[in-house]
Every structure is written in C-alpha cells, then in structure tokens.
Scaffold this active site. Structure first.
Site, PDB file in Angstrom:
ATOM      1  N   GLU A  83      44.539  38.920  38.313  1.00  0.00           N
ATOM      2  CA  GLU A  83      43.467  39.697  37.670  1.00  0.00           C
ATOM      3  C   GLU A  83      43.251  41.020  38.409  1.00  0.00           C
ATOM      4  O   GLU A  83      43.143  41.040  39.627  1.00  0.00           O
ATOM      5  CB  GLU A  83      42.154  38.914  37.680  1.00  0.00           C
ATOM      6  CG  GLU A  83      41.074  39.659  36.890  1.00  0.00           C
ATOM      7  CD  GLU A  83      39.701  39.018  37.006  1.00  0.00           C
ATOM      8  OE1 GLU A  83      39.218  38.495  35.995  1.00  0.00           O
ATOM      9  OE2 GLU A  83      39.121  39.052  38.110  1.00  0.00           O
ATOM     10  N   THR A 110      25.448  44.360  44.259  1.00  0.00           N
ATOM     11  CA  THR A 110      24.011  44.137  44.426  1.00  0.00           C
ATOM     12  C   THR A 110      23.598  42.853  43.699  1.00  0.00           C
ATOM     13  O   THR A 110      22.894  42.012  44.254  1.00  0.00           O
ATOM     14  CB  THR A 110      23.212  45.335  43.851  1.00  0.00           C
ATOM     15  OG1 THR A 110      23.695  46.524  44.463  1.00  0.00           O
ATOM     16  CG2 THR A 110      21.722  45.195  44.109  1.00  0.00           C
ATOM     17  N   LYS A 135      29.005  43.072  29.579  1.00  0.00           N
ATOM     18  CA  LYS A 135      28.512  41.698  29.449  1.00  0.00           C
ATOM     19  C   LYS A 135      27.001  41.739  29.261  1.00  0.00           C
ATOM     20  O   LYS A 135      26.354  42.737  29.578  1.00  0.00           O
ATOM     21  CB  LYS A 135      28.848  40.909  30.724  1.00  0.00           C
ATOM     22  CG  LYS A 135      30.324  40.585  30.856  1.00  0.00           C
ATOM     23  CD  LYS A 135      30.531  39.573  31.966  1.00  0.00           C
ATOM     24  CE  LYS A 135      32.013  39.282  32.160  1.00  0.00           C
ATOM     25  NZ  LYS A 135      32.270  38.289  33.202  1.00  0.00           N
ATOM     26  N   ARG A 157      42.123  39.615  46.928  1.00  0.00           N
ATOM     27  CA  ARG A 157      41.510  38.396  47.447  1.00  0.00           C
ATOM     28  C   ARG A 157      42.098  37.167  46.754  1.00  0.00           C
ATOM     29  O   ARG A 157      42.455  37.205  45.583  1.00  0.00           O
ATOM     30  CB  ARG A 157      39.980  38.433  47.340  1.00  0.00           C
ATOM     31  CG  ARG A 157      39.385  38.239  45.937  1.00  0.00           C
ATOM     32  CD  ARG A 157      38.897  36.813  45.733  1.00  0.00           C
ATOM     33  NE  ARG A 157      38.449  36.602  44.352  1.00  0.00           N
ATOM     34  CZ  ARG A 157      39.253  36.301  43.348  1.00  0.00           C
ATOM     35  NH1 ARG A 157      40.547  36.216  43.533  1.00  0.00           N
ATOM     36  NH2 ARG A 157      38.750  36.092  42.136  1.00  0.00           N
TER      37      ARG A 157
END
Lengths: 238, 82
Positions: free
Chosen positions: A163, A177, A144, A83
């Site tokens: 990336e 989600t 994280k 993307r």
C-alpha cells in the site's frame, strides 16, 4: 515456512484469543489457551509479514526516486517512510473486516509526505506509468466520513501487494493528530468510533486544511481558522 | 534512485500512558531489524499501553515527520510555510 492455509488459520486463532481477552480478561483467556499453538500462530503471521519486506523496500526506493525526480521534496527532504504492519494491528483489522490474512493488502506500507495537492497528483501520474497498480482509492476527491484525506494506491510487486499513501503536509498532520488523540483517549477515531464532538472538530480542521491544499486559503488564513477551532468545540458542546 | 541499503530501520515504541516514545536504531540490515521487531512485539503482547512499530527511512527525522503521532507532534503552525 507455512502454507497460506496455516497463515489464515493462525489469524483466526489469534483473533479468537483477542476476542476472549476482551471478554474474559487477558489472564484467563491466555491461561485457557495452548501456549505452544499461540506461539506458532504468532510465528506464522510474522513469517507471512516478512515475505512483504523485500517488495516493500523496492517499492519505497522507487517511490523515493519519483518524489525526487517529480520535484516533490519537502524543502530538500524526500519524506518517504516504509512500515511493516504490527501484528496486533493486523489482528485488529481482521476483527473489523473478517477477511483472510493472506488477502490483506496493507501489510507492507509506504507513505510519502509531499508539499502540496498538485505534487500528490504529479507523483501519482509518475507511479501509474511505472507500476502495476491493482487498486486506487482517492480519498482527496472523496474523503472518508471522518474527514481523512490521502491518495492510496495498492501496487503489486513480486506477487505481494504493497500500500502506498501519498499525502500533503496538512493531510499528514491531520491524520497523525487524529491517531494520537485516538490513542490517548483509547478510542479508534480513525474508524468512526468515539464522541461526536471530536468528529465535528476534526472535520472542520480537515476542511480548512483541504482549502489550504487547494490554494484557496493562505497559510495565515489557515492559522486563523485553526485558532478558531476551540470556539467551535464550545459551540458543538452547547 | 536511493538504494534500499541506505535505509535505516528504527524500532519505535510509544508508551501511550506516559506519552513517551523510545527509539532504537537498528541499522541497515532489514532481516535483523525484523527479528528485533518480532521480539519487541512478543514482549508487548497483552500490554495494550505499548504501541510498537518498525519504521524505515533515510533518517529518524523523516520518520518523525511522516509518523509524527508516535512522537510529540509538532503543531501545524510549526510546519506550515511562513
């Protein structure tokens, strides 16, 4: 064609517009701005992004090869998507991190969904052998605070950083989600904003998935655990 | 290695308010797809309920898996091995 300086100044201009829109409302902020300059700034960012397209395609094709040859298909499928970052998201990131557009490392991104944690590290090993990796962030070993888990590599291809995200099926479902719930509730959960209640539930969900990915839980146990999450929400509320 | 020209480009627009997603398949020409992306972003400017992104893969099925948040997400139950 633009210079890097022009691209970075375009980022500053559009960031300023975004902040004025949030403060004064869209109509007034845009009305007060020079439309031609805004269009040109937009074009500069789109141009900079377009330079990442070819390196991104090469990296994605290469990743598909390694997923295939590393036997990391999901069933018969090679689950790799590339993307180009939305300009709105790019400006949002500038607002959070205050960097330069030309130093951003995720304008071109590619994501692979893999069958298990073991496959993530098999593919990683293959990539490290064949690519110039300029940064690695292992959010599987060190998740994280939100509970996000995935392995991120920044690779350099033809002078442009790309990336790469490697995720298990469970990690991917978790992240999607969180993103969708965040979008619906209008809160950037990914970046730690929002209600503590959401965080506790998503953290619990992430832990369950991580145990499953480490083969400490069967898929039945994971299903059972996820079913209990609603009562966990209730307990958090109490 | 799957060649990059087998890759199809899809313009995905999620209407957050309505919970609906529109997908336009743009074929295999990346440059043309990027023009369509820029145009769609320009139109969506200032309309914060529209989330537009250009995603590229071998099929729409792959995109629905890797970027499920843009679609009606499947539950973990449906995706886990039995």
């Amino acid at each position: 064609m633009f210079t890097k300086g022009e691209v970075n100044r375009a980022g500053v201009l559009l960031l300023d517009l975004r902040e004025r829109m949030q403060r004064d409302g869209a109509e007034r902020a845009v009305g007060d701005s020079d439309e031609k300059r805004l269009d040109e700034a937009w074009a500069a960012l789109a141009w900079w992004r377009s330079l990442h397209a070819r390196p991104l395609s090469t990296v994605a094709a290469n990743l598909r090869y390694h997923v295939d040859h590393g036997d990391a298909r999901v069933g018969e499928r090679i689950e790799v998507t590339q993307r180009l970052k939305r300009l709105d998201t790019l400006i949002g990131k500038l607002a959070r991190e205050r960097g330069n557009v030309t130093q951003m490392q995720d304008i071109g991104g590619v994501r692979a969904v893999l069958p298990s944690q073991r496959h993530v590290y098999i593919v990683r090993r293959r990539l490290l052998k064949s690519w110039v990796v300029i940064r690695e962030r292992d959010y599987i070993t060190e998740p994280k605070r939100s509970g996000y888990r995935s392995l991120h590599l920044i690779v350099r291809r033809k002078d442009y950083p790309i990336e790469v995200q490697l995720r298990t099926i469970g990690q991917d479902i978790w992240a999607n989600t969180v993103e969708e719930v965040g979008r619906r509730s209008g809160v950037d959960l990914k970046f730690g904003a929002g209600d503590e209640r959401f965080h506790s539930v998503f953290l619990a969900m992430a832990e369950l998935i991580a145990s499953f990915d480490r083969a400490e839980l069967s898929s039945d146990d994971l299903r059972e655990g996820l079913k209990r999450l609603p009562s966990l929400i209730a307990r958090t509320r109490a | 290695m799957s060649p990059a020209d087998d890759i199809k480009h899809f313009l995905v627009t999620r209407d957050v308010t309505r919970g609906k997603t529109a997908v336009v398949e743009l074929g295999t020409d990346y440059e043309a797809a990027q023009h369509a992306y820029e145009e769609a972003e320009r139109e969506a400017r200032g309309r914060s309920h529209l989330d537009v992104v250009l995603l590229s893969a071998d099929s729409l099925e792959t995109i629905k898996r890797t970027h499920s948040s843009y679609f009606d997400p499947k539950s973990l139950d449906e995706l886990l091995p039995a």
